[in-house]
Scaffold this motif. Structure first.
Motif, mmCIF file in Angstrom:
data_model
loop_
_atom_site.group_PDB
_atom_site.id
_atom_site.type_symbol
_atom_site.label_atom_id
_atom_site.label_comp_id
_atom_site.label_asym_id
_atom_site.label_seq_id
_atom_site.Cartn_x
_atom_site.Cartn_y
_atom_site.Cartn_z
ATOM 1 N N TYR A 1 0.385 5.437 12.823
ATOM 2 C CA TYR A 1 1.782 5.634 12.464
ATOM 3 C C TYR A 1 2.145 7.104 12.329
ATOM 4 O O TYR A 1 3.110 7.444 11.671
ATOM 5 C CB TYR A 1 2.097 4.892 11.171
ATOM 6 N N GLY A 2 1.384 7.994 12.909
ATOM 7 C CA GLY A 2 1.680 9.424 12.847
ATOM 8 C C GLY A 2 0.685 10.163 11.970
ATOM 9 O O GLY A 2 -0.359 9.638 11.589
ATOM 10 N N MET A 3 1.035 11.396 11.642
ATOM 11 C CA MET A 3 0.138 12.236 10.854
ATOM 12 C C MET A 3 0.245 11.886 9.370
ATOM 13 O O MET A 3 1.308 11.519 8.885
ATOM 14 C CB MET A 3 0.469 13.702 11.087
ATOM 15 N N PHE A 4 -0.872 12.003 8.669
ATOM 16 C CA PHE A 4 -0.918 11.730 7.238
ATOM 17 C C PHE A 4 -2.018 12.557 6.610
ATOM 18 O O PHE A 4 -2.892 13.093 7.295
ATOM 19 C CB PHE A 4 -1.131 10.240 6.955
ATOM 20 N N ILE A 5 -1.968 12.674 5.289
ATOM 21 C CA ILE A 5 -2.987 13.404 4.532
ATOM 22 C C ILE A 5 -3.877 12.376 3.847
ATOM 23 O O ILE A 5 -3.390 11.500 3.134
ATOM 24 C CB ILE A 5 -2.339 14.331 3.490
ATOM 25 N N GLY A 6 -5.182 12.475 4.089
ATOM 26 C CA GLY A 6 -6.128 11.534 3.522
ATOM 27 C C GLY A 6 -7.408 12.224 3.094
ATOM 28 O O GLY A 6 -7.608 13.408 3.327
ATOM 29 N N CYS A 7 -8.284 11.467 2.491
ATOM 30 C CA CYS A 7 -9.552 11.986 1.982
ATOM 31 C C CYS A 7 -10.558 12.159 3.114
ATOM 32 O O CYS A 7 -10.636 11.329 4.022
ATOM 33 C CB CYS A 7 -10.104 11.035 0.924
ATOM 34 N N TYR B 1 11.636 -3.608 1.080
ATOM 35 C CA TYR B 1 11.128 -3.514 -0.275
ATOM 36 C C TYR B 1 10.380 -4.803 -0.595
ATOM 37 O O TYR B 1 10.923 -5.892 -0.422
ATOM 38 C CB TYR B 1 12.276 -3.305 -1.260
ATOM 39 N N SER B 2 9.123 -4.676 -1.038
ATOM 40 C CA SER B 2 8.336 -5.868 -1.335
ATOM 41 C C SER B 2 7.523 -5.647 -2.604
ATOM 42 O O SER B 2 7.371 -4.526 -3.080
ATOM 43 C CB SER B 2 7.404 -6.201 -0.169
ATOM 44 N N CYS B 3 6.992 -6.732 -3.116
ATOM 45 C CA CYS B 3 6.203 -6.701 -4.346
ATOM 46 C C CYS B 3 4.855 -6.026 -4.077
ATOM 47 O O CYS B 3 4.223 -6.263 -3.049
ATOM 48 C CB CYS B 3 5.990 -8.128 -4.862
ATOM 49 N N ASP B 4 4.422 -5.188 -5.028
ATOM 50 C CA ASP B 4 3.137 -4.500 -4.850
ATOM 51 C C ASP B 4 1.943 -5.398 -5.163
ATOM 52 O O ASP B 4 0.801 -4.978 -5.000
ATOM 53 C CB ASP B 4 3.079 -3.220 -5.683
ATOM 54 N N LYS B 5 2.176 -6.644 -5.569
ATOM 55 C CA LYS B 5 1.093 -7.593 -5.814
ATOM 56 C C LYS B 5 0.792 -8.440 -4.576
ATOM 57 O O LYS B 5 0.137 -9.475 -4.677
ATOM 58 C CB LYS B 5 1.440 -8.528 -6.985
ATOM 59 N N VAL C 1 12.778 -7.917 0.180
ATOM 60 C CA VAL C 1 14.194 -7.806 0.534
ATOM 61 C C VAL C 1 14.346 -6.627 1.487
ATOM 62 O O VAL C 1 13.563 -5.688 1.462
ATOM 63 C CB VAL C 1 15.104 -7.617 -0.705
ATOM 64 N N ASN C 2 15.374 -6.690 2.336
ATOM 65 C CA ASN C 2 15.598 -5.620 3.308
ATOM 66 C C ASN C 2 16.442 -4.482 2.754
ATOM 67 O O ASN C 2 16.310 -3.352 3.190
ATOM 68 C CB ASN C 2 16.264 -6.177 4.567
ATOM 69 N N ASP C 3 17.335 -4.775 1.810
ATOM 70 C CA ASP C 3 18.213 -3.762 1.250
ATOM 71 C C ASP C 3 17.634 -3.225 -0.050
ATOM 72 O O ASP C 3 16.797 -3.867 -0.692
ATOM 73 C CB ASP C 3 19.599 -4.361 1.016
ATOM 74 N N GLY D 1 4.496 -7.645 -10.791
ATOM 75 C CA GLY D 1 4.484 -6.448 -9.965
ATOM 76 C C GLY D 1 5.831 -5.747 -9.947
ATOM 77 O O GLY D 1 6.803 -6.195 -10.553
ATOM 78 N N HIS D 2 5.866 -4.640 -9.233
ATOM 79 C CA HIS D 2 7.100 -3.875 -9.028
ATOM 80 C C HIS D 2 7.406 -3.861 -7.539
ATOM 81 O O HIS D 2 6.497 -3.943 -6.709
ATOM 82 C CB HIS D 2 6.951 -2.450 -9.543
ATOM 83 N N LEU D 3 8.678 -3.712 -7.215
ATOM 84 C CA LEU D 3 9.070 -3.602 -5.816
ATOM 85 C C LEU D 3 8.786 -2.180 -5.345
ATOM 86 O O LEU D 3 9.043 -1.212 -6.062
ATOM 87 C CB LEU D 3 10.555 -3.943 -5.649
ATOM 88 N N VAL D 4 8.231 -2.062 -4.141
ATOM 89 C CA VAL D 4 7.917 -0.764 -3.552
ATOM 90 C C VAL D 4 8.535 -0.694 -2.164
ATOM 91 O O VAL D 4 8.713 -1.706 -1.491
ATOM 92 C CB VAL D 4 6.390 -0.521 -3.467
ATOM 93 N N LYS D 5 8.847 0.527 -1.735
ATOM 94 C CA LYS D 5 9.437 0.738 -0.415
ATOM 95 C C LYS D 5 8.314 0.795 0.610
ATOM 96 O O LYS D 5 7.351 1.542 0.457
ATOM 97 C CB LYS D 5 10.228 2.038 -0.413
ATOM 98 N N ARG D 6 8.438 -0.016 1.657
ATOM 99 C CA ARG D 6 7.427 -0.053 2.716
ATOM 100 C C ARG D 6 8.104 0.099 4.065
ATOM 101 O O ARG D 6 9.318 -0.008 4.169
ATOM 102 C CB ARG D 6 6.649 -1.358 2.664
ATOM 103 N N GLN D 7 7.295 0.290 5.091
ATOM 104 C CA GLN D 7 7.817 0.484 6.441
ATOM 105 C C GLN D 7 7.111 -0.464 7.384
ATOM 106 O O GLN D 7 5.884 -0.577 7.356
ATOM 107 C CB GLN D 7 7.582 1.930 6.870
ATOM 108 N N ASN D 8 7.887 -1.147 8.243
ATOM 109 C CA ASN D 8 7.274 -2.048 9.209
ATOM 110 C C ASN D 8 6.844 -1.277 10.449
ATOM 111 O O ASN D 8 7.059 -0.064 10.547
ATOM 112 C CB ASN D 8 8.203 -3.225 9.543
ATOM 113 N N LYS D 9 6.264 -1.951 11.415
ATOM 114 C CA LYS D 9 5.721 -1.260 12.585
ATOM 115 C C LYS D 9 6.802 -0.690 13.494
ATOM 116 O O LYS D 9 6.512 0.112 14.370
ATOM 117 C CB LYS D 9 4.794 -2.189 13.372
ATOM 118 N N PHE D 10 8.060 -1.082 13.288
ATOM 119 C CA PHE D 10 9.154 -0.552 14.086
ATOM 120 C C PHE D 10 9.864 0.603 13.388
ATOM 121 O O PHE D 10 10.836 1.132 13.898
ATOM 122 C CB PHE D 10 10.161 -1.660 14.407
ATOM 123 N N GLY D 11 9.420 0.995 12.197
ATOM 124 C CA GLY D 11 9.994 2.122 11.485
ATOM 125 C C GLY D 11 11.085 1.758 10.495
ATOM 126 O O GLY D 11 11.641 2.628 9.843
#
Length: 186
Positions: free
Chosen positions: A84-90, A134-138, A146-148, A120-130
């Motif tokens: 999914y592009g460049m990222f910073i990791g260990c 927002y989905s549950c972190d559990k 939800v999409n909005d 859980g809490h809702l977190v912002k995520r990204q699908n494979k199309f960019g």
């Protein structure tokens, strides 16, 4: 008469000019093929030889080593190029799976808790199309999404414990995410 040079659109002439790769298993030509997950290179001698490889390699190779250390295992952090592009990791991967959060994610205000599991809490995520959702972190034990953008609040009609932001005619309107209700509030 058309002034278009039709030889530019002839695939056969371009195929002859381009050098092709050789299959390492049987020595046949490798061709670009298309599948449900995108383009890939496959052997032209397909039923007899089933060799294939991805067209683009996203192997997560290290681009640059940074001066900062991993907060989990104290190895140096590196910049990698992934699917999914460049990222910073260990640099201690695979024993440490730390990935630094994006800068835009650090500035986001806290999102409400999950209305389905209440754990859980809702977190912002990204699908494979960019696209963002927002989905549950559990996840996978709770599959609420939800999409909005979710907002803490209660629906005045059905009493559901979450509202989503929608833009209607330049105004932000709060709406119930339940399919049976979808009551709009201002």
């Amino acid at each position: 008469m058309s002034k278009i040079d039709h030889s530019l659109f002839n695939a056969d002439s371009h195929a002859l000019e381009k050098e092709y790769e050789v299959c390492p298993e049987c020595g046949s030509e490798l061709r670009i093929k298309h599948g449900k997950n995108g383009a890939f290179l496959g052997c032209a001698n397909y039923p007899a030889c089933s060799y294939l490889r991805p067209l683009h390699h996203h192997d997560g190779h290290v681009i640059k080593t940074l001066d900062s250390l991993c907060p989990e295992c104290q190895h140096p952090l590196v910049i990698r190029n992934g699917r999914y592009g460049m990222f910073i990791g260990c640099s201690g991967f695979p024993s440490c799976h730390y990935i630094a959060p994006d800068r835009e994610e650090e500035n986001i205000e806290a999102l409400p808790s999950c209305p389905k599991c209440h754990k859980g809490h809702l977190v912002k995520r990204q699908n494979k199309f960019g696209k963002h959702f927002y989905s549950c972190d559990k996840f996978p034990s709770c599959k609420y999404s939800v999409n909005d953008k979710p907002v803490d609040g209660t629906c005045s009609q059905c009493g559901f414990g979450l509202l989503v932001e929608k833009k209607r005619a330049g105004k932000i309107v709060l709406q119930c995410p339940q399919k049976t209700c979808q009551h709009k509030q201002e």
